[in-house]
Design a protein around this motif. Structure first.
Motif, short mmCIF file in Angstrom:
data_model
loop_
_atom_site.label_atom_id
_atom_site.label_comp_id
_atom_site.label_asym_id
_atom_site.label_seq_id
_atom_site.Cartn_x
_atom_site.Cartn_y
_atom_site.Cartn_z
N GLU A 198 0.85 -1.19 0.00
CA GLU A 198 0.00 0.00 0.00
C GLU A 198 0.88 1.24 0.00
O GLU A 198 1.89 1.32 0.71
N PHE A 199 0.48 2.22 -0.82
CA PHE A 199 1.21 3.47 -0.93
C PHE A 199 0.29 4.64 -0.65
O PHE A 199 -0.89 4.61 -0.99
N ASP A 200 0.84 5.69 -0.04
CA ASP A 200 0.14 6.95 0.13
C ASP A 200 0.48 7.82 -1.08
O ASP A 200 1.65 7.92 -1.48
N VAL A 201 -0.52 8.45 -1.66
CA VAL A 201 -0.30 9.35 -2.79
C VAL A 201 0.01 10.74 -2.23
O VAL A 201 -0.82 11.33 -1.55
N LEU A 202 1.22 11.23 -2.50
CA LEU A 202 1.60 12.56 -2.03
C LEU A 202 1.01 13.65 -2.91
O LEU A 202 0.50 14.65 -2.43
N THR A 203 1.09 13.45 -4.22
CA THR A 203 0.55 14.43 -5.15
C THR A 203 0.42 13.82 -6.54
O THR A 203 1.02 12.80 -6.84
N TYR B 244 1.37 12.17 -13.72
CA TYR B 244 2.29 11.43 -12.86
C TYR B 244 1.76 11.46 -11.44
O TYR B 244 1.04 12.38 -11.06
N VAL B 245 2.13 10.46 -10.65
CA VAL B 245 1.83 10.48 -9.22
C VAL B 245 3.13 10.26 -8.47
O VAL B 245 4.02 9.55 -8.93
N ILE B 246 3.22 10.90 -7.32
CA ILE B 246 4.34 10.69 -6.40
C ILE B 246 3.77 9.94 -5.22
O ILE B 246 2.81 10.42 -4.58
N VAL B 247 4.33 8.76 -4.93
CA VAL B 247 3.81 7.91 -3.86
C VAL B 247 4.93 7.52 -2.92
O VAL B 247 6.11 7.56 -3.28
N VAL B 248 4.55 7.14 -1.70
CA VAL B 248 5.48 6.58 -0.72
C VAL B 248 4.81 5.38 -0.06
O VAL B 248 3.58 5.36 0.07
N PRO B 249 5.59 4.38 0.33
CA PRO B 249 4.98 3.26 1.05
C PRO B 249 4.27 3.76 2.29
O PRO B 249 4.77 4.63 3.00
N SER B 250 3.07 3.24 2.56
CA SER B 250 2.27 3.71 3.69
C SER B 250 2.98 3.52 5.02
O SER B 250 2.76 4.28 5.95
N ASP B 251 3.83 2.52 5.12
CA ASP B 251 4.53 2.25 6.38
C ASP B 251 5.88 2.94 6.47
O ASP B 251 6.67 2.68 7.36
N SER B 252 6.15 3.87 5.54
CA SER B 252 7.45 4.55 5.50
C SER B 252 7.55 5.62 6.58
O SER B 252 6.64 6.43 6.74
N ALA B 253 8.68 5.64 7.27
CA ALA B 253 8.92 6.66 8.29
C ALA B 253 9.46 7.95 7.65
O ALA B 253 9.24 9.03 8.16
N ASP B 254 10.16 7.82 6.52
CA ASP B 254 10.78 8.98 5.88
C ASP B 254 10.26 9.11 4.45
O ASP B 254 10.81 8.53 3.53
#
Length: 85
Positions: A19-24, A33-43
């Motif tokens: 699962e990823f959080d969509v930043l923008t 384009y989408v910028i994503v980070v893993p939902s469990d990411s601390a940084d």
């Protein structure tokens, strides 16, 4: 892709769901384009991933990695410009 998407789930090459959080979402030169980070990411800054939104044969949105270095650099610069507070 809709602008109000907060989370997406992607499958990796081995079929593992993450699962990823969509930043923008960015619209650049007729591409999305989408910028994503893993939902469990601390940084989130260190683990941000840029993906290009393309259409498949049925017209569905598909996320793809950005292979072209110049295209990736353009997206990275746009992301930095949006978030340089």
């Amino acid at each position: 892709m809709e602008n109000n998407v907060d989370k997406i789930t992607l499958l990796d090459e081995e079929g593992v769901e993450t699962e990823f959080d969509v930043l923008t979402k960015l619209d650049i030169e007729d591409n999305e384009y989408v910028i994503v980070v893993p939902s469990d990411s601390a940084d989130s800054e260190e683990e941000a991933i840029a993906l290009k939104i393309i259409k498949d044969e049925e017209g569905n949105d598909v996320l793809a990695t950005i292979e072209d270095e110049e295209e990736f650099q353009m997206v990275a610069e746009a992301y930095e410009a949006v978030f340089q507070d």
